[in-house]
Write a protein that holds these residues in place. Structure first.
Motif, short mmCIF file in Angstrom:
data_model
loop_
_atom_site.label_atom_id
_atom_site.label_comp_id
_atom_site.label_asym_id
_atom_site.label_seq_id
_atom_site.Cartn_x
_atom_site.Cartn_y
_atom_site.Cartn_z
N LEU A 257 13.39 3.53 13.68
CA LEU A 257 14.75 2.98 13.71
C LEU A 257 15.73 3.95 13.07
CD1 LEU A 257 14.02 -0.67 12.51
CD2 LEU A 257 14.08 0.17 14.86
N PRO A 258 17.00 3.94 13.49
CA PRO A 258 18.03 4.68 12.75
C PRO A 258 18.12 4.16 11.32
CG PRO A 258 18.84 3.95 14.90
CD PRO A 258 17.53 3.27 14.68
N ALA A 259 18.54 5.04 10.41
CA ALA A 259 18.54 4.70 8.98
C ALA A 259 19.31 3.41 8.70
CB ALA A 259 19.14 5.86 8.17
N GLY A 260 20.45 3.22 9.33
CA GLY A 260 21.25 2.03 9.07
C GLY A 260 20.56 0.76 9.50
N LEU A 261 19.88 0.81 10.62
CA LEU A 261 19.20 -0.37 11.13
C LEU A 261 17.93 -0.68 10.34
CD1 LEU A 261 19.31 -2.49 13.38
CD2 LEU A 261 17.95 -0.95 14.81
N ALA A 262 17.32 0.38 9.77
CA ALA A 262 16.05 0.20 9.05
C ALA A 262 16.25 -0.19 7.59
CB ALA A 262 15.24 1.49 9.12
N ALA A 263 17.46 -0.03 7.06
CA ALA A 263 17.70 -0.23 5.64
C ALA A 263 17.26 -1.62 5.18
CB ALA A 263 19.18 -0.01 5.32
N GLY A 264 16.36 -1.64 4.18
CA GLY A 264 15.93 -2.88 3.58
C GLY A 264 15.00 -3.72 4.43
N ARG A 265 14.58 -3.21 5.57
CA ARG A 265 13.74 -3.97 6.48
C ARG A 265 12.26 -3.70 6.22
NH1 ARG A 265 16.58 -5.86 11.02
NH2 ARG A 265 14.66 -7.04 11.34
N SER A 266 11.43 -4.74 6.26
CA SER A 266 9.98 -4.56 6.21
C SER A 266 9.36 -4.78 7.58
CB SER A 266 9.35 -5.53 5.21
OG SER A 266 9.64 -6.87 5.57
N SER A 267 10.11 -5.41 8.50
CA SER A 267 9.64 -5.59 9.86
C SER A 267 10.84 -5.79 10.76
CB SER A 267 8.69 -6.78 9.97
OG SER A 267 9.37 -7.99 9.73
N VAL A 268 10.60 -5.63 12.07
CA VAL A 268 11.67 -5.82 13.04
C VAL A 268 11.07 -6.40 14.31
CG1 VAL A 268 11.45 -3.48 13.97
CG2 VAL A 268 13.62 -4.71 14.22
N THR A 330 -0.21 5.11 11.39
CA THR A 330 -0.62 6.39 10.81
C THR A 330 -0.17 7.60 11.61
OG1 THR A 330 -2.76 6.12 11.93
CG2 THR A 330 -2.65 5.48 9.63
N PHE A 331 0.58 7.40 12.70
CA PHE A 331 1.01 8.54 13.50
C PHE A 331 2.50 8.82 13.36
CE2 PHE A 331 -2.72 7.55 16.49
CZ PHE A 331 -3.55 8.41 15.76
N ALA A 332 3.16 8.26 12.35
CA ALA A 332 4.57 8.56 12.13
C ALA A 332 4.73 10.04 11.78
CB ALA A 332 5.12 7.69 11.00
N PRO A 333 5.80 10.71 12.29
CA PRO A 333 5.90 12.16 12.10
C PRO A 333 6.35 12.62 10.73
CG PRO A 333 7.78 11.35 13.35
CD PRO A 333 6.85 10.20 13.17
N GLY A 334 6.83 11.74 9.87
CA GLY A 334 7.22 12.21 8.54
C GLY A 334 8.30 11.35 7.94
N PRO A 335 8.66 11.62 6.66
CA PRO A 335 9.62 10.77 5.95
C PRO A 335 11.03 10.83 6.49
CG PRO A 335 9.05 12.72 4.64
CD PRO A 335 8.12 12.70 5.82
N ALA A 336 11.37 11.86 7.30
CA ALA A 336 12.73 11.96 7.83
C ALA A 336 13.01 10.90 8.88
CB ALA A 336 12.96 13.36 8.42
N VAL A 337 11.97 10.27 9.39
CA VAL A 337 12.13 9.22 10.41
C VAL A 337 11.74 7.88 9.80
CG1 VAL A 337 11.46 8.43 12.70
CG2 VAL A 337 11.60 10.87 12.23
N HIS A 338 12.57 6.87 10.00
CA HIS A 338 12.35 5.56 9.38
C HIS A 338 11.48 4.70 10.30
CE1 HIS A 338 15.50 6.50 6.43
NE2 HIS A 338 16.13 7.05 7.45
N ALA A 339 10.30 4.33 9.82
CA ALA A 339 9.37 3.52 10.60
C ALA A 339 9.23 2.15 9.95
CB ALA A 339 8.01 4.21 10.70
N VAL A 340 9.43 1.10 10.74
CA VAL A 340 9.37 -0.28 10.26
C VAL A 340 8.37 -1.04 11.12
CG1 VAL A 340 10.66 -2.43 9.92
CG2 VAL A 340 11.74 -0.23 9.44
N ARG A 341 7.57 -1.87 10.50
CA ARG A 341 6.52 -2.58 11.24
C ARG A 341 7.10 -3.53 12.26
NH1 ARG A 341 1.28 -5.50 8.51
NH2 ARG A 341 0.28 -6.21 10.44
#
Length: 403
Positions: A257-268, A330-341
């Motif tokens: 997700l984009p940083a703004g959409l992912a902020a504070g989210r644990s799932s989407v 486990t396949f997320a490319p790195g901390p620069a990309v925001h991944a939410v469950r």
């Protein structure tokens, strides 16, 4: 021969004992002893010899290899330092140099006697591992980027050192009571350290990367002794009648997700992404089909704005927040990309397949065991809370019970 072999040779030459070698390489002492035995040979044929009284020592042939081994390891370390990564694989450097020398992916593939798609995929994976674009593709072939041009002098020194080493390479000798030679492993996605681990067990396993464009097993999968591939949500591959498979591990699906959409989210939930632009694999690919099926099941048609077969390009789009995409834990490319469950109860399975009743069965189960352990280590590093949650539900995640 790989960089681990070279470091072991240099360690023995400097009098370093097995526990210290194991600590330096980040492996077990048992693995070090197995690899040391592989560097021994009958008489003076190997780089090392072993005796009960003196332990491991360097032979005359090994002594001749010490000089070029030092140059090769120094070049590898300088390349890694320039890239800002912990370690660089000798095989990766050799692949990139082959493409540089050939001037194009297609010519390099012919020289390496590999499919062009396989070489192209390997190059993309090296670029991903090194976090650097190495080539610019044009109609006539490839051009080196500025970062690669800076690496070429060290790569050339490494190539010279490897050429000298090849003239004194030790012969392979049996390692333990059982040695199984000549297995072909077809992989949709590579796992760092797998081939080294199999080699340390005395197994001669050759790996090549394959593409799986549709929803069926490809010819390359059926011809390989063992294959590793992803079963994606809603587009899992039916298994041929003469093969059997097992799930090495499974992961919950995550959304980039984009940083703004992912902020504070644990799932989407998928429905919350109905108005977003999406990125998938190429149209008709399994990834593209899986995303379409999941979103349609959630009640909307995804706006697929980008279709990218190139991981580096996709990562840049995700880092810029220009699209959303699906991945596994486990396949997320790195901390620069925001991944939410993802709130939906779906998962990606890493599956190992082999011909039923063949000699590859034992090796396939070893690979499954290694993948499961690797998966747990990866989860413990990047998502320890998810690992604890999955272990608390052994009925759904049975592979974690065995690790």
């Amino acid at each position: 021969m790989d960089s681990g072999d070279l470091r072991l040779l240099l360690g023995v030459a400097e009098g370093v004992d097995v526990p210290a070698l194991a600590e330096d390489l980040g492996v077990s002492a048992t693995t070090v002893r197995r690899r040391l035995r592989r560097l021994c040979g009958p008489g003076a044929a190997g780089w090392l010899r072993y005796s009960e009284t003196d332990g491991y020592a360097v032979t005359d042939r090994g002594q001749a290899a010490v000089g070029p081994a030092k140059k090769a390891v120094t070049a590898l370390d300088r390349i890694a330092g320039s890239l800002g990564v912990d370690e660089v694989s000798l095989a990766h450097v050799e692949l990139i140099m082959a493409v540089v020398a050939a001037g194009s992916i297609s010519r390099a593939a012919r020289r390496l006697q590999l499919p062009q798609s396989s070489v192209s995929a390997k190059v993309s994976r090296v670029e991903e591992r090194w976090a650097t674009t190495l080539f610019v593709r044009d109609p006539t072939g490839v051009l080196c980027t500025a970062p690669l041009a800076k690496l070429l002098p060290q790569m050339a020194l490494l190539e010279q050192a490897v050429a000298r080493l090849s003239r004194s390479r030790p012969g392979d000798v049996p390692d333990g009571p059982v040695t199984v030679p000549g297995f072909e492993l077809a992989v949709e996605i590579g796992f760092l350290g797998l081939i080294d681990a199999l080699s340390a067990d005395g197994l001669n396993v050759r790996q090549h990367v394959i593409d799986i464009p549709n929803r069926v097993w490809t010819r390359a999968m059926c011809q390989a002794d063992i294959c590793i591939y992803l079963d994606l949500p809603m587009v899992r591959l039916p298994v041929p009648a003469d093969h059997e498979t097992t799930v090495a591990f499974a992961d919950p699906v995550y959304a980039f997700l984009p940083a703004g959409l992912a902020a504070g989210r644990s799932s989407v939930g998928l429905g919350e992404l109905a108005d977003q632009d999406w990125i998938t694999g190429a149209v008709g690919s399994r990834n593209h089909s899986s995303v379409l099926a999941l979103c349609r099941a959630a009640g909307f048609e995804p706006a697929v704005k980008f279709t990218s077969p190139h991981t580096m390009y996709a990562r840049r789009l995700l880092e810029a927040g220009l699209a959303v995409a699906l991945t596994s834990a486990t396949f997320a490319p790195g901390p620069a990309v925001h991944a939410v469950r993802l709130a939906e109860d779906v998962e990606v399975r890493v599956t190992v397949g082999w011909r039923r009743g063949g000699t590859a069965t034992d090796v396939a189960h070893r690979i499954v065991h290694w993948l499961r352990n690797s998966h747990v280590r990866r989860l413990s590093d990047i998502r320890p809370e998810l690992l604890a949650e999955m272990r608390a539900d052994p009925d759904r995640w049975p592979h974690l019970v065995e690790v």
